[in-house]
Scaffold this motif. Sequence first.
Motif, PDB file in Angstrom:
ATOM      1  N   SER A   1     -14.839   3.812  -3.575  1.00  0.00           N
ATOM      2  CA  SER A   1     -13.384   3.928  -3.729  1.00  0.00           C
ATOM      3  C   SER A   1     -12.611   3.452  -2.503  1.00  0.00           C
ATOM      4  O   SER A   1     -11.386   3.297  -2.551  1.00  0.00           O
TER       5      SER A   1
ATOM      6  N   LYS B   1      -4.418  -0.662  -6.708  1.00  0.00           N
ATOM      7  CA  LYS B   1      -3.879   0.242  -5.689  1.00  0.00           C
ATOM      8  C   LYS B   1      -2.775  -0.414  -4.858  1.00  0.00           C
ATOM      9  O   LYS B   1      -2.349   0.138  -3.850  1.00  0.00           O
TER      10      LYS B   1
ATOM     11  N   ASP C   1      -9.222   5.453   3.063  1.00  0.00           N
ATOM     12  CA  ASP C   1      -8.753   4.765   1.857  1.00  0.00           C
ATOM     13  C   ASP C   1      -8.951   3.265   1.994  1.00  0.00           C
ATOM     14  O   ASP C   1      -9.240   2.572   1.013  1.00  0.00           O
TER      15      ASP C   1
ATOM     16  N   PHE D   1       0.828  -1.205   0.000  1.00  0.00           N
ATOM     17  CA  PHE D   1       0.000   0.000   0.000  1.00  0.00           C
ATOM     18  C   PHE D   1       0.864   1.257   0.000  1.00  0.00           C
ATOM     19  O   PHE D   1       1.969   1.273   0.561  1.00  0.00           O
ATOM     20  N   ASP D   2       0.348   2.294  -0.598  1.00  0.00           N
ATOM     21  CA  ASP D   2       0.970   3.618  -0.504  1.00  0.00           C
ATOM     22  C   ASP D   2       0.993   4.010   0.971  1.00  0.00           C
ATOM     23  O   ASP D   2      -0.043   3.978   1.641  1.00  0.00           O
TER      24      ASP D   2
ATOM     25  N   MET E   1      -1.785   6.169   2.547  1.00  0.00           N
ATOM     26  CA  MET E   1      -3.176   5.719   2.644  1.00  0.00           C
ATOM     27  C   MET E   1      -3.629   5.734   4.100  1.00  0.00           C
ATOM     28  O   MET E   1      -2.857   5.446   5.017  1.00  0.00           O
TER      29      MET E   1
END
Length: 360
Positions: free
Chosen positions: A169, A221, A140, A90-91, A94
């Motif tokens: 989302s 993602k 997120d 994951f980013d 987030m």
Amino acid sequence: MIDLENEFPPLNDFTYLNTASSGLIPKSVIAWRHQHDEDFLLNASLFRDDHKILIEQIRQSVSDYFKASMDDIALIPNFTFGFNTLLDGFDPKMEFLMLKGDYPSLNWPVERREFKHRYVPIDQNLEQNIRQAFEQKRPDVFAFSLIQYISGICLSFDFLADLKQAYPSTLFVADCTQFLGTEPLDFKASPLDVVIGSCYKWMLSGYGNGLLFVKDTAKAKLYPKVIGFNSTEYKSFEREDAPFNRLFEPGHHDTLNHGSVAEAIAFVNSLGAENCFNALNAIKKNAMEAFVNRGLIDDFIATREEHSSIFNLKLSSADYYNLREAGVISSLRGDGVRVSFHFYNSTRDLDRLLQLLDAR
């Protein structure tokens, strides 16, 4: 008709109400495991020559049972490995929403990686708490256990589907260790983007195996950092050609433990999966009524539309040890004694528990 007490020998010796801790493993799965290791003993490396075929057969069995695409399924050793590996993809910017008091192996890894996160309390207003948290700020990622390991409180798919429709989302990442094997799951049709679970509880598969399902909504993602030669060997042996699901299978496959999942699925199918789910629901309903009548569970749990077959009873540690001495196997969890019922439990098991509790 299969004799469950013959298939699960501990049922002859105990009143086993502890599947939420460790599920029983069928004799038929043990027999398959013995044959598996006998073949390995006698054939050594020749035994592994066809292991890729077996792995894909296992994946197909899982795909059929949970209605998940083959490319969305990773065979993992346990929930904790799968979730930690997933998080590293994951980013780091987030933001997560989680449930306070949820399973530590779900909450701790998010905290340790210092993702921005918020918690909502697990109480009589759980769904309202979650909605309010979304309204305040859309996360997120919503990471949660579908069934709570201490209380047995569960989030319904109807609630999650409504929430997902309102916030498409947000990625819904569910720990399903206490769910897989308790009722049907159509992963493709579900509101969940990621499902992760160990299979040693309700899936009756023993230890060392787990499942990870990831939809395309989540793949877009995620940038997993884990990789190994085993991730590529089904294709060109080039790193860039590794399929997404195989990134979570970087090393050699354990055909014994992953194969046990497929064998356990075959066992349940031989009984009729729907029959097993119906039996579980019946004993769960009877247990709920009996525990409510005796004031053994929180009142708000009895009023929820859905609850799992896990119950945290208002009992002391002394009660726990007395039950254990009498052959009733349960667990100390939270502030009480946790009991859990699977399809192999009968009304006789419930009656035995109630007899001991009523005689206190």
